[in-house]
Design an enzyme around this catalytic site. Structure first.
Site, PDB file in Angstrom:
ATOM      1  N   ARG A  50       0.785  -1.233   0.000  1.00  0.00           N
ATOM      2  CA  ARG A  50       0.000   0.000   0.000  1.00  0.00           C
ATOM      3  C   ARG A  50       0.821   1.289   0.000  1.00  0.00           C
ATOM      4  O   ARG A  50       0.253   2.369   0.056  1.00  0.00           O
ATOM      5  CB  ARG A  50      -0.997   0.041   1.162  1.00  0.00           C
ATOM      6  CG  ARG A  50      -1.967  -1.104   1.145  1.00  0.00           C
ATOM      7  CD  ARG A  50      -3.160  -0.910   2.004  1.00  0.00           C
ATOM      8  NE  ARG A  50      -2.861  -0.544   3.373  1.00  0.00           N
ATOM      9  CZ  ARG A  50      -3.775  -0.120   4.231  1.00  0.00           C
ATOM     10  NH1 ARG A  50      -5.029  -0.014   3.862  1.00  0.00           N
ATOM     11  NH2 ARG A  50      -3.445   0.184   5.455  1.00  0.00           N
ATOM     12  N   ASP A  51       2.149   1.203  -0.084  1.00  0.00           N
ATOM     13  CA  ASP A  51       2.952   2.427  -0.177  1.00  0.00           C
ATOM     14  C   ASP A  51       4.232   2.171  -0.960  1.00  0.00           C
ATOM     15  O   ASP A  51       5.315   2.606  -0.573  1.00  0.00           O
ATOM     16  CB  ASP A  51       3.267   2.988   1.208  1.00  0.00           C
ATOM     17  CG  ASP A  51       3.710   4.451   1.176  1.00  0.00           C
ATOM     18  OD1 ASP A  51       3.452   5.140   0.158  1.00  0.00           O
ATOM     19  OD2 ASP A  51       4.313   4.914   2.161  1.00  0.00           O
ATOM     20  N   LEU A  52       4.102   1.452  -2.085  1.00  0.00           N
ATOM     21  CA  LEU A  52       5.271   1.231  -2.935  1.00  0.00           C
ATOM     22  C   LEU A  52       5.650   2.543  -3.603  1.00  0.00           C
ATOM     23  O   LEU A  52       4.813   3.204  -4.222  1.00  0.00           O
ATOM     24  CB  LEU A  52       4.968   0.176  -4.005  1.00  0.00           C
ATOM     25  CG  LEU A  52       4.972  -1.268  -3.542  1.00  0.00           C
ATOM     26  CD1 LEU A  52       4.503  -2.172  -4.669  1.00  0.00           C
ATOM     27  CD2 LEU A  52       6.342  -1.684  -3.059  1.00  0.00           C
ATOM     28  N   THR A  87       1.319   7.310  -0.752  1.00  0.00           N
ATOM     29  CA  THR A  87       1.959   8.591  -1.015  1.00  0.00           C
ATOM     30  C   THR A  87       1.435   9.172  -2.315  1.00  0.00           C
ATOM     31  O   THR A  87       1.353   8.471  -3.325  1.00  0.00           O
ATOM     32  CB  THR A  87       3.493   8.399  -1.111  1.00  0.00           C
ATOM     33  OG1 THR A  87       3.951   7.813   0.120  1.00  0.00           O
ATOM     34  CG2 THR A  87       4.213   9.712  -1.353  1.00  0.00           C
TER      35      THR A  87
END
Length: 192
Positions: A50-52, A87
Site C-alpha cells: 500500500r505504499d510502494l 503517497t
C-alpha cells in the site's frame, strides 16, 4: 531489519549525488521489485504493501540489490480497506476515491515506480505546481505522468507501464504476468 547501506532508490535517482546507471541495471532493480511484490502477494492471506514508491525501495551491495522496505501501511487482503494509505503520486485511483481495493493497488504503484526509473523524473514533474492535492486529484481523472519521458524506442516499457496503471484494477496484470525481459535497449546509459 537489515541496514541498506546505499540508501533508497529515490535518493539514487533524484538526490544530490545522482549517478549514471544502465538500462540493464534499472531492469534488474525492477525485476527484484517484482519478485518482492510476488512474495507478498503469494502469502496467505495476501499481503498488500500500500505504499510502494522509490523512497521505500532500498539499495544494498554497491547499488545492485533492491529490497522493499517500510511496511507501516501493509495489511492483508482480508482487511476491509477503504482508507487512503500511500503517497501522493503513487496511490491508485480506487484508493484515492475511498473504494475497497485489492493487491492491484500495488501493481498501479509499481507502474509509477517503473515509469520513474525509466524516465528518471518524479511523478507529475510536468505540473507547474506538483503539489499533493494535484497529484491526488489527477489519477482519479485518468491522468498519469507523461509516457513520452520514457526513453525512445522502448515501447515495451510503455506497454507494461500503461497496463500497470490502468484506471480499472481488473485490467491491470497480476505481478506474475509482468514481464521485463527481452528489452532491446539494455546498453543505454541513464544520466541525471
Amino acid at each position: 531489519m537489515a541496514y541498506a547501506e546505499c540508501g533508497s532508490l529515490f535518493e539514487f535517482l533524484h538526490g544530490s549525488e545522482q549517478r549514471e546507471y544502465t538500462m540493464a541495471m534499472a531492469i534488474d532493480w525492477m525485476i527484484q521489485c517484482i519478485q518482492g511484490i510476488n512474495h507478498m502477494h503469494s502469502m496467505e492471506p495476501i499481503l498488500i504493501h500500500r505504499d510502494l514508491k522509490t523512497a521505500n525501495l532500498l539499495l544494498t551491495k554497491n547499488y545492485r540489490n533492491l529490497k522493499i522496505g517500510d511496511f507501516g501501511n501493509a495489511t492483508d487482503l482480508g482487511t476491509m480497506m477503504t482508507d487512503m494509505s500511500g503517497t501522493a503520486g503513487y496511490i491508485a485511483p480506487k484508493v484515492l476515491l475511498g473504494n475497497t481495493y485489492t493487491e492491484k493497488c500495488d501493481i498501479y504503484s509499481f507502474g509509477i515506480v517503473l515509469w520513474e526509473v525509466m524516465a528518471r523524473r518524479k511523478p507529475f514533474h510536468h505540473l507547474s505546481d506538483p503539489n499533493t492535492i494535484a497529484k491526488m486529484y489527477l489519477p482519479t481523472k485518468d491522468e498519469r505522468p507523461i509516457l513520452f519521458d520514457i526513453i525512445p524506442n522502448c515501447e515495451k516499457f510503455r506497454f507494461v507501464i500503461e497496463n500497470c496503471w490502468d484506471q480499472e484494477p481488473k485490467n491491470r496484470p497480476t505481478v506474475k504476468e509482468i514481464q521485463l525481459t527481452d528489452i532491446p535497449c539494455l546498453n543505454i546509459i541513464m544520466r541525471p
